[in-house]
Design a protein around this motif. Structure first.
Motif, PDB file in Angstrom:
ATOM      1  N   ILE A 224     160.831  86.557  29.187  1.00  5.33           N
ATOM      2  CA  ILE A 224     159.534  85.886  29.064  1.00  5.33           C
ATOM      3  C   ILE A 224     159.588  84.501  29.703  1.00  5.33           C
ATOM      4  O   ILE A 224     158.637  84.060  30.351  1.00  5.33           O
ATOM      5  CB  ILE A 224     159.119  85.798  27.576  1.00  5.33           C
ATOM      6  N   TRP A 227     159.202  84.919  33.299  1.00  2.70           N
ATOM      7  CA  TRP A 227     157.794  85.176  33.632  1.00  2.70           C
ATOM      8  C   TRP A 227     156.994  83.874  33.620  1.00  2.70           C
ATOM      9  O   TRP A 227     156.117  83.676  34.467  1.00  2.70           O
ATOM     10  CB  TRP A 227     157.201  86.167  32.635  1.00  2.70           C
ATOM     11  N   HIS A 228     157.283  83.006  32.668  1.00  2.00           N
ATOM     12  CA  HIS A 228     156.605  81.696  32.639  1.00  2.00           C
ATOM     13  C   HIS A 228     156.884  80.935  33.932  1.00  2.00           C
ATOM     14  O   HIS A 228     155.965  80.325  34.502  1.00  2.00           O
ATOM     15  CB  HIS A 228     157.092  80.884  31.439  1.00  2.00           C
ATOM     16  N   VAL A 231     154.790  82.662  36.767  1.00  2.00           N
ATOM     17  CA  VAL A 231     153.337  82.481  36.639  1.00  2.00           C
ATOM     18  C   VAL A 231     152.944  81.039  36.897  1.00  2.00           C
ATOM     19  O   VAL A 231     151.934  80.762  37.559  1.00  2.00           O
ATOM     20  CB  VAL A 231     152.871  82.942  35.239  1.00  2.00           C
TER      21      VAL A 231
END
Length: 294
Positions: A224, A227-228, A231
């Motif tokens: 995660i 992914w941060h 993004v």
């Protein structure tokens, strides 16, 4: 700060300033390109929508100081027990973090009003604030669960990257990549603060509960975080694309208006004067008075 609002509040501050800096860095960069001048970064940026006497106010520094005061006093207030004894040392650490960011805001304001401070003191005070944040969170994890330690360790990586970016930006103020790295790392801190609060203190009831000692779920948390990072990079690039498109359109319209004005001046021979444009330089206009034959 041991709850979801306690993580969401500083996270919101970091997200706001990360987006604010990203927009203004791109905005200043494309203006420099259009004017064929060097891009120069700064710790704070003025708001272009202000006018009059407010145009030159350090609005960002004042707003940052206001946000930090809110966070500081909330941490102090919630750190007291019912008999007004300060019992939550964690809140004291968070209040200390807010204090040093507030000190950075004060330095920004003093430099704006030309106080005799050493050069680049705004960068030095920001560097000090982020370094204090790193130290506080580094020794904030004793006795926590494995997942809690992992989440805050990943936050430490983002903070360390912010420290490096501030040093690079202070050294290379004309490099847009060094400036954007500060904005990006700040944005990453903000979104990860929210994620930490969402995992450790979920605001809504859900059937899924994080097992804070499960290795597989720790691996999911690591994914995660990646992914941060991805993004947030896309968000920075998207802001840059929008600003670039807006500048290109505005610059094109400005050029068309300039050419239209030149054609209008060239064709205006109404019997009194005739205007001749020096095409070699767009900024120079020569006026020649000539008598017209009847």
């Amino acid at each position: 700060m041991g709850n979801f609002p306690g993580h969401a509040l500083p996270g919101s501050f970091f997200i706001f300033f990360g987006l604010w800096w990203t927009f203004h860095m791109f905005y200043r960069y494309y203006i420099a390109l259009n004017k064929n001048t060097k891009f120069t970064s700064s710790v704070i940026f003025n708001c272009p929508c202000l006018c009059g006497r407010f145009k030159d106010w350090p609005i960002e520094a004042y707003f940052k100081l206001m946000c930090i005061c809110i966070g500081f006093f909330l941490e102090i207030y919630t750190g007291f027990s019912k008999d007004w004894r300060f019992v939550n040392i964690g809140n004291g650490q968070h209040a200390t973090m807010f204090f040093f960011f507030g000190l950075s805001s004060v330095v920004d304001i003093l430099l704006h009003y030309k106080w005799p401070l050493p050069p680049s003191m705004d960068y030095v005070s920001l560097f000090l604030a982020i370094t204090v944040e790193f130290i506080l969170f580094k020794f904030h994890l004793h006795g926590r669960t494995d997942l809690d330690v992992l989440l805050h360790t990943l936050l430490l990586y983002a903070i360390a990257a912010s420290i490096i970016s501030v040093i690079l930006e202070m050294k290379y103020k004309n490099n847009i990549m060094c400036a954007l790295s500060r904005a990006y790392c700040t944005l990453l801190q903000g979104t990860w603060f929210w994620q930490i609060g969402w995992i450790l203190y979920p605001p809504f009831k859900s059937s899924f509960r994080w097992d804070e000692d499960d290795h597989e779920q720790m691996m999911i948390a690591t994914m995660i975080f990646a992914w941060h990072a991805g993004v947030n990079l896309l968000i920075v690039l998207a802001i840059g694309g929008v600003v670039a498109a807006a500048h290109r359109r505005f610059y094109t319209y400005s050029q068309e208006d300039s050419y239209a004005m030149k054609r209008l001046i060239n064709s205006s021979s109404n019997g009194d004067s005739m205007v001749k444009i020096n095409e070699d330089s767009e900024s120079e206009v020569e006026f020649e008075n000539t008598s017209m034959l009847s």
